[in-house]
Design an enzyme around this catalytic site. Sequence first.
Site, PDB file in Angstrom:
ATOM      1  N   LYS A 115       0.809  -1.220   0.000  1.00  0.00           N
ATOM      2  CA  LYS A 115       0.000   0.000   0.000  1.00  0.00           C
ATOM      3  C   LYS A 115       0.842   1.270   0.000  1.00  0.00           C
ATOM      4  CE  LYS A 115      -3.783  -0.246   2.587  1.00  0.00           C
ATOM      5  NZ  LYS A 115      -4.598  -0.545   3.792  1.00  0.00           N
ATOM      6  N   LYS A 157      -0.358   2.530   9.292  1.00  0.00           N
ATOM      7  CA  LYS A 157      -0.999   1.454   8.521  1.00  0.00           C
ATOM      8  C   LYS A 157       0.016   0.427   8.052  1.00  0.00           C
ATOM      9  CE  LYS A 157      -4.530   3.029   5.800  1.00  0.00           C
ATOM     10  NZ  LYS A 157      -5.222   3.958   4.836  1.00  0.00           N
ATOM     11  N   LYS A 200      -1.926  11.087   7.326  1.00  0.00           N
ATOM     12  CA  LYS A 200      -2.815  11.979   8.063  1.00  0.00           C
ATOM     13  C   LYS A 200      -4.122  11.241   8.297  1.00  0.00           C
ATOM     14  CE  LYS A 200      -4.240  16.189   9.304  1.00  0.00           C
ATOM     15  NZ  LYS A 200      -3.650  16.671  10.560  1.00  0.00           N
ATOM     16  N   ILE A 202      -8.010  11.551   8.772  1.00  0.00           N
ATOM     17  CA  ILE A 202      -9.105  12.499   8.560  1.00  0.00           C
ATOM     18  C   ILE A 202     -10.239  12.117   9.511  1.00  0.00           C
ATOM     19  CG2 ILE A 202     -10.684  13.480   6.833  1.00  0.00           C
ATOM     20  CD1 ILE A 202      -7.862  14.018   6.000  1.00  0.00           C
ATOM     21  N   HIS A 207     -15.872   7.104   3.040  1.00  0.00           N
ATOM     22  CA  HIS A 207     -15.120   6.182   2.187  1.00  0.00           C
ATOM     23  C   HIS A 207     -15.898   6.099   0.877  1.00  0.00           C
ATOM     24  CE1 HIS A 207     -13.031   2.170   1.312  1.00  0.00           C
ATOM     25  NE2 HIS A 207     -13.939   2.299   0.367  1.00  0.00           N
ATOM     26  N   LYS A 236     -16.539  -2.630   5.884  1.00  0.00           N
ATOM     27  CA  LYS A 236     -17.832  -2.134   5.415  1.00  0.00           C
ATOM     28  C   LYS A 236     -19.000  -3.018   5.848  1.00  0.00           C
ATOM     29  CE  LYS A 236     -14.904  -0.912   1.650  1.00  0.00           C
ATOM     30  NZ  LYS A 236     -14.223  -1.529   0.506  1.00  0.00           N
ATOM     31  N   ASN A 289      -7.863  -1.989  -4.725  1.00  0.00           N
ATOM     32  CA  ASN A 289      -8.143  -3.417  -4.574  1.00  0.00           C
ATOM     33  C   ASN A 289      -8.171  -4.037  -5.967  1.00  0.00           C
ATOM     34  OD1 ASN A 289      -8.291  -3.429  -1.756  1.00  0.00           O
ATOM     35  ND2 ASN A 289     -10.414  -2.751  -1.797  1.00  0.00           N
ATOM     36  N   ARG A 291      -9.128  -6.772  -7.243  1.00  0.00           N
ATOM     37  CA  ARG A 291      -9.986  -7.962  -7.234  1.00  0.00           C
ATOM     38  C   ARG A 291     -11.438  -7.533  -7.310  1.00  0.00           C
ATOM     39  NH1 ARG A 291     -12.167  -7.096  -2.134  1.00  0.00           N
ATOM     40  NH2 ARG A 291     -10.724  -6.153  -0.658  1.00  0.00           N
ATOM     41  N   VAL A 294     -16.702  -7.190  -2.480  1.00  0.00           N
ATOM     42  CA  VAL A 294     -17.954  -7.664  -1.896  1.00  0.00           C
ATOM     43  C   VAL A 294     -19.130  -6.847  -2.453  1.00  0.00           C
ATOM     44  CG1 VAL A 294     -19.202  -7.945   0.280  1.00  0.00           C
ATOM     45  CG2 VAL A 294     -16.725  -8.369   0.209  1.00  0.00           C
TER      46      VAL A 294
HETATM   47  P1  ADP Z   1     -14.158  -5.176   0.169  1.00  0.00           P
HETATM   48  O1  ADP Z   1     -13.094  -4.191  -0.147  1.00  0.00           O
HETATM   49  O2  ADP Z   1     -14.507  -6.075  -0.933  1.00  0.00           O
HETATM   50  O3  ADP Z   1     -15.297  -4.552   0.838  1.00  0.00           O
HETATM   51  P2  ADP Z   1     -13.353  -6.296   2.687  1.00  0.00           P
HETATM   52  O4  ADP Z   1     -12.270  -5.425   3.225  1.00  0.00           O
HETATM   53  O5  ADP Z   1     -14.662  -6.297   3.347  1.00  0.00           O
HETATM   54  O6  ADP Z   1     -13.444  -6.120   1.145  1.00  0.00           O
HETATM   55  O7  ADP Z   1     -12.803  -7.770   2.631  1.00  0.00           O
HETATM   56  C1  ADP Z   1     -13.433  -8.726   1.820  1.00  0.00           C
HETATM   57  C2  ADP Z   1     -13.279 -10.055   2.461  1.00  0.00           C
HETATM   58  O8  ADP Z   1     -11.955 -10.479   2.380  1.00  0.00           O
HETATM   59  C3  ADP Z   1     -13.660 -10.069   3.895  1.00  0.00           C
HETATM   60  O9  ADP Z   1     -14.304 -11.289   4.122  1.00  0.00           O
HETATM   61  C4  ADP Z   1     -12.337  -9.988   4.634  1.00  0.00           C
HETATM   62  O10 ADP Z   1     -12.408 -10.696   5.851  1.00  0.00           O
HETATM   63  C5  ADP Z   1     -11.419 -10.649   3.665  1.00  0.00           C
HETATM   64  N1  ADP Z   1     -10.086 -10.049   3.593  1.00  0.00           N
HETATM   65  C6  ADP Z   1      -9.765  -8.828   3.146  1.00  0.00           C
HETATM   66  N2  ADP Z   1      -8.442  -8.635   3.140  1.00  0.00           N
HETATM   67  C7  ADP Z   1      -7.896  -9.781   3.604  1.00  0.00           C
HETATM   68  C8  ADP Z   1      -6.562 -10.229   3.830  1.00  0.00           C
HETATM   69  N3  ADP Z   1      -5.504  -9.482   3.569  1.00  0.00           N
HETATM   70  N4  ADP Z   1      -6.388 -11.474   4.306  1.00  0.00           N
HETATM   71  C9  ADP Z   1      -7.449 -12.258   4.556  1.00  0.00           C
HETATM   72  N5  ADP Z   1      -8.716 -11.898   4.345  1.00  0.00           N
HETATM   73  C10 ADP Z   1      -8.940 -10.686   3.894  1.00  0.00           C
HETATM   74  P1  ADP Z   2      -7.793  -2.007   4.193  1.00  0.00           P
HETATM   75  O1  ADP Z   2      -6.647  -2.399   3.318  1.00  0.00           O
HETATM   76  O2  ADP Z   2      -7.788  -2.736   5.484  1.00  0.00           O
HETATM   77  O3  ADP Z   2      -9.096  -2.016   3.472  1.00  0.00           O
HETATM   78  P2  ADP Z   2      -7.806   0.892   3.977  1.00  0.00           P
HETATM   79  O4  ADP Z   2      -6.542   1.616   3.777  1.00  0.00           O
HETATM   80  O5  ADP Z   2      -8.688   0.726   2.806  1.00  0.00           O
HETATM   81  O6  ADP Z   2      -7.470  -0.511   4.622  1.00  0.00           O
HETATM   82  O7  ADP Z   2      -8.611   1.572   5.167  1.00  0.00           O
HETATM   83  C1  ADP Z   2      -9.752   0.939   5.738  1.00  0.00           C
HETATM   84  C2  ADP Z   2     -10.662   1.982   6.346  1.00  0.00           C
HETATM   85  O8  ADP Z   2      -9.994   2.709   7.371  1.00  0.00           O
HETATM   86  C3  ADP Z   2     -11.157   3.044   5.392  1.00  0.00           C
HETATM   87  O9  ADP Z   2     -12.299   2.627   4.702  1.00  0.00           O
HETATM   88  C4  ADP Z   2     -11.422   4.219   6.318  1.00  0.00           C
HETATM   89  O10 ADP Z   2     -12.681   4.063   6.958  1.00  0.00           O
HETATM   90  C5  ADP Z   2     -10.351   4.085   7.355  1.00  0.00           C
HETATM   91  N1  ADP Z   2      -9.169   4.900   7.011  1.00  0.00           N
HETATM   92  C6  ADP Z   2      -8.064   4.465   6.402  1.00  0.00           C
HETATM   93  N2  ADP Z   2      -7.157   5.468   6.249  1.00  0.00           N
HETATM   94  C7  ADP Z   2      -7.709   6.574   6.782  1.00  0.00           C
HETATM   95  C8  ADP Z   2      -7.288   7.926   6.931  1.00  0.00           C
HETATM   96  N3  ADP Z   2      -6.101   8.338   6.505  1.00  0.00           N
HETATM   97  N4  ADP Z   2      -8.130   8.797   7.537  1.00  0.00           N
HETATM   98  C9  ADP Z   2      -9.329   8.384   7.980  1.00  0.00           C
HETATM   99  N5  ADP Z   2      -9.795   7.128   7.875  1.00  0.00           N
HETATM  100  C10 ADP Z   2      -9.000   6.218   7.278  1.00  0.00           C
HETATM  101 MG    MG Z   3      -9.608  -0.861   1.865  1.00  0.00          MG
END
Ligand code: ADP
Ligand code: ADP
Ligand code: MG
Length: 446
Positions: A115, A157, A200, A202, A207, A236, A289, A291, A294
């Site tokens: 990331k 992160k 930072k 927020i 999202h 989500k 992402n 892929r 969901v």
């Molecule tokens: P989306 O971006 O599709 O909303 P989610 O963050 O909700 O995805 O993740 C989708 C599914 O994949 C969830 O069931 C979550 O538990 C699983 N998941 C997401 N990232 C990982 C990961 N790095 N390793 C294992 N499972 C993951």
């Molecule tokens: P993942 O790979 O686990 O999906 P993301 O980077 O997409 O992680 O972040 C997951 C969630 O965390 C976002 O949907 C948002 O709600 C929160 N988030 C992530 N980064 C920030 C940020 N810089 N400021 C505020 N909220 C954040």
């Molecule tokens: Mg994400």
Amino acid sequence: MEKILVANRGEIALRIIRAAKDLGIKTAAIFSEVDKDSLHVRFADETVCVGGARPEESYLNIPRIIAAAEITGADAIHPGYGFLAENPSFAEACEDNNIIFIGPSSQVMKKMGDKAEAKKVMKEANVPVMPGSDGIVKNVGEALTIAEKVGYPVVVKAAAGGGGRGMRIARNDLELKTGFRMAQSESQAAFGDNRLYIEKYIENPRHIEIQILADSYGNVVHLAERECSIQRRHQKLVEEAPSTAIDEKLREKMGEAAVTGAKKLGYESAGTFEFILDEDDSFYFMEMNTRIQVEHTVTEMITGVDILTEQIRIANGEPLLIPTQDKIQLNGHAIEVRINAEDHTLDFTPRPGTINALHFPGGAGIRIDSHIYQGYKIPPNYDSLLLKLIAYGRDREQSRKRMLRALDEFVIRGVPTTIPLYREILTHPDFIQGRLNTNFIKNLGY
Ligand code: ADP
Ligand code: ADP
Ligand code: MG
């Protein structure tokens, strides 16, 4: 492409099998020992048990899955979401064995899977990214320097993060010092990788994500946004399209950013650009992402584009059915809720068990993607998603009312579900007004 091996389970395995059937492609499904009675096993043309319940033995077991493709003569693999869907070694193993991986190349996936690296690439493409560290932060000392530069609050992160894990918010030096170490060990445990980056934080953002489709002929389109602000633990729960925060102008701007990013990467497949949208309408790239997601369903409802079959067609070397942006049209509104076997009043604790009574709602505008049935025993080994309920309407209010109607018709007995929570959310004045941010669930007190 003649036969797809479905390398996943649950509702997404069924979604893939259905898409393959729509295209006249045969399917082979893998399953773990505890999933032998799962619907995806019943609906596939062929099945292979790849190992025990633990994901490492089955759904994460690359050699076994490749062997399953060879045994069944599958010429393609669909990874679904979660498990190996964003693992470049898996995509590479497919490439090495002349199996079509339904997704981007392993090289592109590798870039976006890190990331911190993904943000660098997007910054180079002039996509606005969240301010923060320029790549990996090696130690607490470096973290403190960056926090001073961008200002608190910040979020630490995991570079390898996903599923909302490996994140820590810090509002001062002390929190950063402890948060950094905690994120490091959490990330090591979850992803086998302890590299962190900082950005930072927020406070009350939305999202917002943009779905894109890119084929191997240079056609790249976006399918507008999804609003995914209603989250628990950064995951989500409710998604909708379009978003109440986005007007035509902002949609064009964010769509343009995503398309530019995809082009810069040479991306080919379905993919999603996730953004944070601030209260002043500025938006920042968070991650991509690589892929199917969901919540792809809500986009399908409002665009009429079948994202799953498009993803398969792209992997098969076919051009997009709608290759130009001006032909993509939005109609109506769709809301999805993820119904989980969880007790939301107890910190969303998973509650696996047996579904001993089940009645699905129906009627105009209702779609259900699910692998459960009456008598289904939920294995405790995987995530708690039981089904996705999607309500479509000519406008947001009709889709909201249809969702409430469907939630009322639902009968699921044997396990607690998040259905009562969704009734609460969908009747909440802020939801009705479309006033959403990522703290919505927390503000409800859960
Ligand atoms: P989306 O971006 O599709 O909303 P989610 O963050 O909700 O995805 O993740 C989708 C599914 O994949 C969830 O069931 C979550 O538990 C699983 N998941 C997401 N990232 C990982 C990961 N790095 N390793 C294992 N499972 C993951
Ligand atoms: P993942 O790979 O686990 O999906 P993301 O980077 O997409 O992680 O972040 C997951 C969630 O965390 C976002 O949907 C948002 O709600 C929160 N988030 C992530 N980064 C920030 C940020 N810089 N400021 C505020 N909220 C954040
Ligand atoms: Mg994400």
